[in-house]
Design a protein around this motif. Structure first.
Motif, PDB file in Angstrom:
ATOM      1  N   LYS A  75      57.685  85.546  37.118  1.00 21.83           N
ATOM      2  CA  LYS A  75      56.722  84.504  37.503  1.00 21.83           C
ATOM      3  C   LYS A  75      57.394  83.383  38.293  1.00 21.83           C
ATOM      4  O   LYS A  75      56.787  82.796  39.175  1.00 21.83           O
ATOM      5  N   PHE A  76      58.632  83.074  37.924  1.00 26.94           N
ATOM      6  CA  PHE A  76      59.316  81.956  38.575  1.00 26.94           C
ATOM      7  C   PHE A  76      60.288  82.440  39.650  1.00 26.94           C
ATOM      8  O   PHE A  76      61.075  81.656  40.186  1.00 26.94           O
ATOM      9  N   HIS A  77      60.274  83.733  39.921  1.00 25.70           N
ATOM     10  CA  HIS A  77      61.228  84.325  40.865  1.00 25.70           C
ATOM     11  C   HIS A  77      60.608  85.653  41.317  1.00 25.70           C
ATOM     12  O   HIS A  77      61.023  86.732  40.896  1.00 25.70           O
ATOM     13  N   PRO A  78      59.574  85.552  42.176  1.00 21.46           N
ATOM     14  CA  PRO A  78      58.768  86.747  42.493  1.00 21.46           C
ATOM     15  C   PRO A  78      59.531  87.862  43.194  1.00 21.46           C
ATOM     16  O   PRO A  78      59.211  89.036  43.020  1.00 21.46           O
ATOM     17  N   GLN A  79      60.561  87.522  43.998  1.00 19.77           N
ATOM     18  CA  GLN A  79      61.276  88.585  44.720  1.00 19.77           C
ATOM     19  C   GLN A  79      62.242  89.323  43.797  1.00 19.77           C
ATOM     20  O   GLN A  79      62.838  88.734  42.913  1.00 19.77           O
ATOM     21  N   ASP A  80      62.402  90.600  44.068  1.00 28.11           N
ATOM     22  CA  ASP A  80      63.405  91.398  43.362  1.00 28.11           C
ATOM     23  C   ASP A  80      64.787  90.782  43.557  1.00 28.11           C
ATOM     24  O   ASP A  80      65.174  90.462  44.687  1.00 28.11           O
ATOM     25  N   SER A  81      65.551  90.679  42.494  1.00 29.87           N
ATOM     26  CA  SER A  81      66.952  90.294  42.636  1.00 29.87           C
ATOM     27  C   SER A  81      67.743  91.497  43.120  1.00 29.87           C
ATOM     28  O   SER A  81      67.483  92.630  42.703  1.00 29.87           O
ATOM     29  N   ILE A  82      68.674  91.229  44.031  1.00 27.36           N
ATOM     30  CA  ILE A  82      69.568  92.290  44.491  1.00 27.36           C
ATOM     31  C   ILE A  82      70.967  91.887  44.059  1.00 27.36           C
ATOM     32  O   ILE A  82      71.441  90.809  44.388  1.00 27.36           O
TER      33      ILE A  82
END
Lengths: 333, 333, 333, 333
Positions: A75-82
């Motif tokens: 919710k607070f970090h919508p993009q996938d982490s890489i």
């Protein structure tokens, strides 16, 4: 967060609680029903200790509406982490396969396996140096010597290396390790997690044998709240009543975690099933439901080695698995 | 130990295995059936790695007949172990009650509770200083300061003290602690267990949330094989599908462990159920099935304190529990 | 089968047991170890009651080597069974998708859904008429009327129909049903299984919530030993401690059952997860690990119907799932 | 009941839902928070299908505050129910012991055991006639003949008889049975429960292997909502990962059920542990935590009979258990 007040509680007791909550910077909505009063708590409830609240005499139940993890929360970090592991990217569409033996045994062994699995398409090399074993009488790994052998294999092949840490005091030995694994039994070793939170090393956080996804994400949160956001989650089977497989691989965790969190999720079909014949079908299944990678045990000399696990593939079998996995990866694009 | 050979395996392969086993100082009895060959392994099989054997291509299954723990095994130590904790004996007919708050909060709090529970018959004082919490945002305990407050309570009341360790690096802080608790989440933190094995301190080893009795005894074995035989086992509930209680208290573990092992077994009904109303019935049940002691949470100011757990008793409730427990203890003699 | 004799048992007691076993037409191999005597039982041990044997005073443990199921066992029936359900084949390379609503509600509803799912590639129509509900106050289905509506949808679309039976007395109502489902809660309703064994109807046997694969195959054996070998197994999730999904889908069961048995195995991702967003990834995963088919809930009017389950897909979502599934099916060939 | 509305839902959609709920005779309290809207539903929510509501697109979660069972709920029936079983009272302070063999084998056997257990203080006789067995090849009981033998034992001793029903069609055979047992595997055989609800026979409802207390009480509700309120609940162990005992006896269920419901609760330590040595300690524990009775397996000829279960006591052992149990019963008064 919702707090349900017990029946028959006096208004002044409720007022005291509401005041205390408002002092925690929360807004409180009061809903008076015929039998119950419900408090709706609005604001940053992450730091409210739910047990603490539930323990109050006047409170019947407390229910979180929002999840208690924040850094790990999509919710607070919508993009996938890489996550970048020694140059190999995992997550956000980057599929990676970690392969290697359960235990590092010798330079010859680890270098040979590294070369073979690289040929078949693995991008990271795993190998156990410090081994958590249920029995003190079982082989505990080559320890620091095993780490040295892993480094040699890394130099020979260029593959980043992955190995398990069991003790925060060993951290300096892990300087050249590219991805530090926290094993299932240490998933809630909070002091270890805190120490790892102080580093910038990518962490492979395996799910505990009997831990819920929520607890798992809270363990990620321990590391992340310390400042290290380089976390990869690894599903490796949970403990159930079934005995035909060693554990029950919970593949639903893959799409569920991808929804709840932005962290990459990989799957270890070798440990989950404990049976080499099951590795291929479960690797394919994991790929088909959206895993960001796989962790697979490979051994080079099964007909000889006594420690060649029932769960280990030969390099040829691994090559066959990779072949099929890559077809599924293709379809999934 | 029995090894069942797969169907269709060549005789020379079996011979190789038999030879290898004999080199491990085992005598091997071969039983050739119509469909299967069974190897009966006689000798000290404790040090045989069962997974290692099971992983062999030619082996279908391996079954232990004797248990893999040795120091903790009643077969090799028929008398009950009696553990001396700062002068208080536990085991072998010596019943002991450990009581105190979940967390040490202040000198006033811990000293007052200590006096109260002592009056009611508790013989050891517990209090959390280092607290394992699922969330990094929850209260983590007063840590070293909490230990100091416990020592003050010990001086004031003469009660030996019990508190949890989460990190082997803290061991020197625990010099004055009489009984060091290993919590459920650290039951398989093998590096911690090994360090505790090097001390002579009595250890309270809690059962892991999802660990079998066998794994639990193997964790005791880790400590004992290091030279420290002062272990007390503590059943505190296991994780199941049931949600009305926090965990499921496995009281069958009490008589079962008393049969398998010579170590004392105590029960913690507070953590197991998570509900103060359940503490009394489960304390009585534990006593009636042969526990060597109880560990009960007591708090002194429930109407005020927000951290007064749903699972904590008031000193008066504790006194009532002790009253009933002592009657059951009497009957059990 | 192996029987391990307790330590210290007299030779004449063992002789009596051996004689009794030989009277059951078994050959007994005796292996005398230093501490234990092991009896290897050779012959048809399927009919030996393992508990009966284990209960003997002189017996420590009994271990089966061969599995207790016979008709369902791949060892005695190496080829995949192919079940013909009203002209649609399942198993042995024939992939089939069963789709339809949780409950049959009206002629319009069931006919419309049937047409839609057929268009997207489903080959069998499901719909609940008799509904097992945890609460007596919840909707129990349209019962016999629901069966009539299913038949209409069958006539309109030509699709064979699948629905659940809860009571053997209803069997005559199921004459036109093509595949009779035994639900999870009735997997060990042995009297129902026996009655189904007397018919020739294809049976869809769902796994019980907390049943092992062995128990599941034994329930298949109940039906098969009665003479009805038309069984399809359906994995639909097991009960674990995890709460984010309704159940834990045990996909390892698919390759494991394909190895142990010749019966077709299908997967129901809708009930397993209870969440419509999870249906697609888990349907793909199931296909990738070798399932013979899928069972998917589809509802036609989610925005209106209150009974439109959180686990149901709309026809459009179903069409999208089928599209992706067929690509995986293609890869798997 | 509380319904939490998803973020971003339109006001008119919420209005439609509120209207629908009000049409179900519920009062709806609306609490608008910053991020979420919460609906508090007041009135008789027992008949609201929670899944139906949760399945709505606009609803995030639904939480019951009040329990979904009504007839079994202590809130609406504060006094303990006392069940009269052929003149023997159970519940409300009346402690009863049911004893007898797993299976009725012969007139001589059942009469002899009946006399012996009566002498030791048992007040009800149990014996299996219809036996649910995992394998179709295991002994299925003497069936109707077994019931006849039980009746003879009843005539000879005056003890009311208890035996299991597996099929509602057998109900007329159970006319002379005083307490009809529903086994663990049939706890959610809803059609059977409904039929039993139409009788006035006392029912012994065993807990399902993997069923929560809530589901168990809902099954009691099935029988009670049909008009038969003569229910006794029987805890017999649940399925967990532990393998040293057959099941895990959940004794916390005793005080918890006594709080939630007015129905009597008894405990079966024989089936729960599967080990005769564990029966005594667990019988004592059950008594100490407030059970209304015990169900214990007793066999008369353990040295001869092959079907003498590992879980069965001899009459002498049973007499010893009764002796100790009665002391605990005395203390509990």
């Amino acid at each position: 967060m919702i707090a349900i007040i017990k029946q028959g509680v006096q208004k002044n007791q409720i007022d005291t609680l509401v005041q205390w909550l408002e002092n925690q910077n929360l807004t409180v909505h009061i809903s008076n029903g015929e039998f119950t009063t419900i408090l709706g708590l609005v604001g940053d409830t992450t730091k409210i200790d739910i047990e603490l609240l539930e323990n109050l005499d006047i409170v019947e139940k407390v229910k979180r509406i929002s999840e208690p993890y924040k850094s790990a929360n999509r919710k607070f970090h919508p993009q996938d982490s890489i996550i970048d592991v020694g140059g190999v990217k995992i997550g956000g569409g980057n599929f990676a396969v970690i392969a290697g033996p359960c235990s590092v045994e010798s330079e010859e062994q680890i270098v040979e396996i590294a070369k073979k699995v690289k040929e078949s398409g693995a991008t990271l090399l795993r190998g156990g140096a410090f081994k958590p074993r249920t029995s003190p009488y079982d082989f505990q790994g080559l320890k620091a010597d095993g780490l040295e052998l892993l480094k040699i294999a890394k130099q020979e092949t260029g593959m980043p290396i992955v190995t398990e840490i069991m003790n925060a005091n060993h951290l300096e030995l892990f300087d050249d390790v590219d991805l530090i694994q926290v094993g299932a039994r240490n998933m809630q070793n909070f002091d270890l997690l805190k120490e790892l939170g102080k580093t910038k090393k990518p962490i492979l956080l395996k799910r505990g044998l009997a831990n819920t996804m929520k607890e798992w994400l809270m363990s990620a949160e321990y590391i992340m709240s310390g400042g290290n956001e380089n976390i990869i989650l690894c599903e490796r089977g949970i403990r159930t009543f079934e005995t035909y497989t060693r554990n029950t691989l919970d593949l639903s965790a893959v799409p569920m975690l991808k929804e709840l969190s932005h962290l990459p999720v990989i799957v270890d079909p070798s440990h989950a099933t404990g049976i080499s014949r099951m590795v291929k079908p479960m690797a394919l299944a994991a790929t088909a439901c959206g895993t960001d990678g796989l962790m697979i045990e490979v051994h080079n000399n099964p007909q000889k080695a006594l420690c060649d696990g029932a769960q280990s593939l030969t390099p040829d079998e691994f090559s066959d698995v990779m072949n099929s996995v890559s077809k599924i990866v293709e379809v999934m694009k």
